[in-house]
Scaffold this motif. Sequence first.
Motif, PDB file in Angstrom:
ATOM      1  N   MET A 170       0.835  -1.207   0.000  1.00 25.03           N
ATOM      2  CA  MET A 170       0.000   0.000   0.000  1.00 25.03           C
ATOM      3  C   MET A 170       0.870   1.257   0.000  1.00 25.03           C
ATOM      4  O   MET A 170       0.567   2.225  -0.688  1.00 25.03           O
ATOM      5  N   GLU A 171       1.926   1.243   0.767  1.00 28.11           N
ATOM      6  CA  GLU A 171       2.808   2.404   0.881  1.00 28.11           C
ATOM      7  C   GLU A 171       3.600   2.633  -0.392  1.00 28.11           C
ATOM      8  O   GLU A 171       3.925   3.755  -0.747  1.00 28.11           O
ATOM      9  N   SER A 172       3.907   1.559  -1.105  1.00 26.33           N
ATOM     10  CA  SER A 172       4.735   1.710  -2.306  1.00 26.33           C
ATOM     11  C   SER A 172       3.932   2.145  -3.523  1.00 26.33           C
ATOM     12  O   SER A 172       4.503   2.444  -4.555  1.00 26.33           O
ATOM     13  N   LYS A 173       2.636   2.193  -3.427  1.00 31.95           N
ATOM     14  CA  LYS A 173       1.791   2.630  -4.553  1.00 31.95           C
ATOM     15  C   LYS A 173       1.700   4.119  -4.624  1.00 31.95           C
ATOM     16  O   LYS A 173       1.669   4.855  -3.748  1.00 31.95           O
TER      17      LYS A 173
END
Length: 173
Positions: A170-173
């Motif tokens: 989620m954070e890398s999107k």
Amino acid sequence: MPSTVLPTGPAQEMVPEESARDPSRLLPRLILVGFGLRTLLAVATLGPNDIGTWLWFAESVAEDGLEQTYQAQVAFNHPPLMGRMAVLILWASNVTQLPFPILFKIPSLLAEGATAYLLYRVLSERGAREAGQRAAAAYALALGPIVISGYHGNTDAIYFCFALAAAYLMESK
């Protein structure tokens, strides 16, 4: 004052003084020690009553189905994936003749490895490679996870790995 004589020659070249303190060499070894301890515990111990309970759950789901197990076994309060995993491990145990307790611990051991890797990756991608190695080593050597995945035989490590992977994605999107 006596002078110290330092060895010279091939022996000195084999173990340079700098490499003994080099975290890039030490930390991977510490990670291996942590996972070696987990694996040793998994193979050398049966674990507590939880393993017997998981065997009971696996047999119940295999014989009666997941829905019936939820209705009949109040203690079975785990997500469906864990019930199906237990049945698959029971089948693998029957086919291979390997003990159910050892096979049941393997997914948790794999999840622990993935968790250590994710800790390393999250920090490394932020420019802190050494901090990532330190985090992975600290996790690998943490007594709680070692005992839970190597001895206890429950599925907590799998949940934690999935939660960390979800947060990372989620954070890398």
